[in-house]
Design a protein around this motif. Structure first.
Motif, PDB file in Angstrom:
ATOM      1  N   GLU A  35       0.826  -1.214   0.000  1.00 41.61           N
ATOM      2  CA  GLU A  35       0.000   0.000   0.000  1.00 41.61           C
ATOM      3  C   GLU A  35       0.856   1.258   0.000  1.00 41.61           C
ATOM      4  OE1 GLU A  35      -2.147  -3.466   1.222  1.00 41.61           O
ATOM      5  OE2 GLU A  35      -0.339  -2.574   2.088  1.00 41.61           O
ATOM      6  N   TYR A  79       1.194   4.121  -2.979  1.00 46.91           N
ATOM      7  CA  TYR A  79       1.022   5.549  -2.678  1.00 46.91           C
ATOM      8  C   TYR A  79       2.204   6.348  -3.226  1.00 46.91           C
ATOM      9  CZ  TYR A  79       1.107   9.818   0.190  1.00 46.91           C
ATOM     10  OH  TYR A  79       1.178  11.118   0.635  1.00 46.91           O
ATOM     11  N   THR A  89       2.306   7.167  -6.999  1.00 47.48           N
ATOM     12  CA  THR A  89       1.439   8.181  -7.615  1.00 47.48           C
ATOM     13  C   THR A  89       2.241   9.384  -8.122  1.00 47.48           C
ATOM     14  OG1 THR A  89       0.959   9.230  -5.471  1.00 47.48           O
ATOM     15  CG2 THR A  89      -0.557   7.498  -6.224  1.00 47.48           C
ATOM     16  N   GLU A 104      -3.339  10.727  -2.418  1.00 44.69           N
ATOM     17  CA  GLU A 104      -4.141   9.596  -1.945  1.00 44.69           C
ATOM     18  C   GLU A 104      -5.038   9.030  -3.041  1.00 44.69           C
ATOM     19  OE1 GLU A 104      -3.941   8.074   0.821  1.00 44.69           O
ATOM     20  OE2 GLU A 104      -2.720   9.429   2.051  1.00 44.69           O
ATOM     21  N   ASP A 105      -5.447   9.875  -3.998  1.00 47.03           N
ATOM     22  CA  ASP A 105      -6.458   9.432  -4.959  1.00 47.03           C
ATOM     23  C   ASP A 105      -6.116   9.943  -6.359  1.00 47.03           C
ATOM     24  OD1 ASP A 105      -8.737   8.525  -6.215  1.00 47.03           O
ATOM     25  OD2 ASP A 105      -9.966  10.217  -5.546  1.00 47.03           O
ATOM     26  N   ASP A 129      -7.629   8.924  -9.039  1.00 43.65           N
ATOM     27  CA  ASP A 129      -8.847   8.971  -9.854  1.00 43.65           C
ATOM     28  C   ASP A 129      -9.448  10.368  -9.921  1.00 43.65           C
ATOM     29  OD1 ASP A 129      -8.758   6.335 -10.578  1.00 43.65           O
ATOM     30  OD2 ASP A 129      -9.974   5.650  -8.887  1.00 43.65           O
ATOM     31  N   SER A 130      -9.095  11.218  -8.970  1.00 42.22           N
ATOM     32  CA  SER A 130      -9.575  12.598  -9.015  1.00 42.22           C
ATOM     33  C   SER A 130      -8.754  13.455  -9.979  1.00 42.22           C
ATOM     34  CB  SER A 130      -9.519  13.218  -7.615  1.00 42.22           C
ATOM     35  OG  SER A 130      -8.175  13.315  -7.151  1.00 42.22           O
ATOM     36  N   LYS A 132      -5.933   7.189 -17.512  1.00 42.12           N
ATOM     37  CA  LYS A 132      -5.495   6.132 -16.603  1.00 42.12           C
ATOM     38  C   LYS A 132      -4.995   4.924 -17.391  1.00 42.12           C
ATOM     39  CE  LYS A 132      -7.231   3.236 -12.788  1.00 42.12           C
ATOM     40  NZ  LYS A 132      -8.403   2.968 -11.911  1.00 42.12           N
TER      41      LYS A 132
END
Length: 334
Positions: A234, A238, A241, A263-264, A266-267, A274
């Motif tokens: 994990e 992170y 990214t 953290e994300d 997809d935003s 992607k």
């Protein structure tokens, strides 16, 4: 070549990243720290890449940075991954690497590519009156090699350079350099870390066409991989990214400095973006020690690579150092 329990050597590709909020001076300090670190871990070579007009990469004066790294280390091979030969007069590169080899004998590699290492406008600024897109790369390569090993007919001498043994590698992301390196009997490095689609066909071309030479008796292929190792899968995902954001910005035509992890993702990207980024990062390995080792072993099995050159593009320097430590412990069986 330092190899412990695992028989596939590991090397480092350093793009001398300038992270967001930092500068080139800090990037070079980080590179020295990393080079000393991986030298102590048993990595074989430390290569730097020529890029221009990119705010996130500090290694544009590649030969200068190679000398800086070689001077700060003791035994690891240091070289270019690569010098973009069409940007330069072959004599200049022969003199530069002849100088490096004279300063650090037996430790210098000369990896060569034919891409500009930048956009076309910057390529024009670099090459001035030389109107070439790399088509004359074979002739440039022959000229460069003649300065190191003259046949007695050349009146122009590379001083220093003449008579020195500077290993030459060809780098590529297509079949062109694979075929040329095979014909010339040179080691070959494929840029799987950012251009994975043609990896297996290029390696097949190289191995099937290889002609033994004074430099190399049999094919020797190295492939680039992105590796981000951490204490947990994990955490590694992170940290990854940052490189995902870098490639996202590249496909949007907006390259910049390396950004901190988020953290994300997809935003930040669309489903299409992607997919494109994931496709370009096929040879990217993230995870804890066990995960990374298993994934790398699968890549070696698939490609039959003789060596892996690792790029670890993460925002935090301490996380970068730790990633290489975890990788070395897993791979070399420390």
């Amino acid at each position: 070549m330092t190899v412990r329990n695992n028989q596939i050597p590991l090397s480092v590709l350093d793009l001398a990243p300038i992270v967001e909020g930092s500068n080139a001076q800090t990037s070079f300090k980080n590179s020295v720290e990393l080079a000393r670190h991986v030298e102590s871990l048993g990595f074989t070579r430390y290569w730097l890449a020529e890029h221009h007009n990119m705010r996130g990469i500090a290694s544009s004066a590649t030969s200068v940075v190679i000398g800086h790294i070689a001077g700060a280390t003791k035994s690891i091979r240091v070289g270019s991954g690569g010098i973009m030969l069409p940007n330069h007069a072959p004599l200049v590169i022969a003199e530069q690497f002849g100088t490096l080899e004279s300063l650090y004998p037996g430790r210098i590699d000369l990896g060569l590519g034919r891409a500009p290492g930048s956009d076309q406008l910057t390529a024009a600024a670099l090459r001035r009156e030389r109107k070439t897109g790399g088509e004359d790369f074979p002739n440039q390569l022959a000229e460069l090699r003649s300065y190191f090993h003259p046949d007695g007919t050349t009146r122009v001498k590379a001083v220093p350079g003449e008579g020195l043994d500077v290993p030459i590698w060809l780098l590529g992301s297509s079949g062109f350099s694979a075929k040329l390196s095979a014909e010339q009997g040179l080691p070959f490095a494929f840029a799987s870390h950012f251009s994975p689609d043609y990896t297996l066909p290029a390696l097949q071309i190289y191995r099937s066409s290889f002609k033994p030479s004074e430099d190399l008796e049999k094919p020797y292929a190295m492939i680039g991989v992105n590796v981000i190792a951490a204490d947990s899968d994990e955490e590694a995902e992170y940290l990854a990214t940052s490189i995902q954001q870098q490639f996202l910005n590249l496909i949007r035509g907006n390259p910049g400095q390396l950004k901190p992890p988020v953290e994300d993702m997809d935003s930040l990207w669309s489903e299409y973006e992607k997919h494109v980024v994931a496709q370009q990062l096929i040879y990217t390995v993230t995870g804890n020690a066990e995960t990374v080792k298993k994934k790398l072993e699968a890549i070696v099995e698939e490609t039959q690579a003789d060596e892996l050159i690792v790029n670890t593009h993460v925002y935090d320097q301490q996380a970068r150092l730790k990633s290489y430590q975890i990788l070395a412990d897993a791979w070399f069986g420390q």
